[in-house]
Design an enzyme around this catalytic site. Sequence first.
Site, mmCIF file in Angstrom:
data_model
loop_
_atom_site.group_PDB
_atom_site.id
_atom_site.type_symbol
_atom_site.label_atom_id
_atom_site.label_comp_id
_atom_site.label_asym_id
_atom_site.label_seq_id
_atom_site.Cartn_x
_atom_site.Cartn_y
_atom_site.Cartn_z
ATOM 1 C CG LEU A 1 -5.711 -24.089 10.148
ATOM 2 C CD1 LEU A 1 -6.276 -25.367 9.533
ATOM 3 C CD2 LEU A 1 -4.383 -24.364 10.832
ATOM 4 C CG ASP A 2 -0.914 -20.766 6.605
ATOM 5 O OD1 ASP A 2 -1.050 -21.464 5.582
ATOM 6 O OD2 ASP A 2 -0.161 -21.079 7.550
ATOM 7 C CB VAL A 3 -4.328 -18.867 2.200
ATOM 8 C CG1 VAL A 3 -2.878 -18.600 1.807
ATOM 9 C CG2 VAL A 3 -5.183 -19.148 0.983
ATOM 10 C CG ASN A 4 -0.378 -21.460 0.764
ATOM 11 O OD1 ASN A 4 -1.201 -21.511 -0.156
ATOM 12 N ND2 ASN A 4 0.585 -20.541 0.828
ATOM 13 C CB THR A 5 -2.114 -24.397 6.864
ATOM 14 O OG1 THR A 5 -0.838 -23.749 6.869
ATOM 15 C CG2 THR A 5 -2.104 -25.549 7.854
#
Length: 379
Positions: free
Chosen positions: A261-265
Amino acid sequence: MAAIAAAATAFSTLHLSRTSIILPRRHLRTVITSSLSSTDINIKFAPPKHKPQLQKSSPLASASAESEPADPVYIPWIVSDENGNVKLQSTPSERFLRAIAHESTQKKKKKDDRSSVGKAKPGVPTAEPKYSKAARRFYNERFREPPQRLAKVLAAAGVASRRSCEELIFQGKVTVNGSVCNTPQTRVDPAQDIIYVNGSRLAKKLPPKVYLALNKPKGYICSAGEKETKSALSLFDDFMKTWNKRNPGTPKPRLFTVGRLDVNTTGLIIVTNDGEFANKVSHPSSNLSKEYIATISGAVSKRQLLAIGEGTVVEGVHCIPDLVELLPRQPDISRARIRIVVHEGRNHEVRELVKNAGLQIHSLKRVRIGGFRLPSDLG
């Protein structure tokens, strides 16, 4: 001496043999007494010995039973010599019966010895019993794991990632049974093979398979690098520090995330040490559906929902979502929320779908992978 000579003359007169006349015991005693009435001889008749019961199955015993008469003919006697010492004399038939009884006893003893092979004797400590060959084969075919590739074993033991383990093997830092191994595909069994990595012995027992669900917070990345301070795996530091206390004698597992998951998800991500399981879950060919809740900044129109449903091109592939649904508004949430279900799971696929429809994502959260949903009470 004269008395002994007289006794010998009397016995030779009687002709006691198998071919002589059979006399009852009382008549035999009378004849011997009358013949020796003129001489004082110290002779005492002993009671006849009990004849041993022979087994019917023995041919020798049946032959002896047919040849021997019902009443004993030859009676053992006790004779005292000049010094008063008692000598036990036995007849040929008695010696014959004693030999038969001894042979039967020896056969029985040998049979008991053969039947007692492998049995524990009382008071004697024995080793742990071994399983039969059929039982070991049944276990090996159904329960025991077959030999695995060396790189996979090293990764499962927590040495490093699969690629890093392959580099260690190529560099000649891994030995198997005393020989340097440069082939990652070499099949090994940690329980039987002796494996060293950088001079350290690899444990025979591999760590158990661990499967954990993490509600990833915002600002953390899904990376296994030790230098990453904001890695999602750093949230398991306390869990790993108390591993030896909770699981004494069990090696520590090397954890990694299943997919990313990306850093903002935020939301659900699975953490495990099972490489095969991780590959099945994360690979697009598995077709596992993944559900996301996208919070949108601004209003959402029906046309924009249709645009998301038509899909977009991600990494050269046209991706179409399985489901797009506008969720009803909640009193505590002012922004609109869209439920999007995809199965390919390509990089930034959901963000690209929303961006292509002209919408801006405020926050994105994954709530389900396949049949496993993020628990509502997981902080």
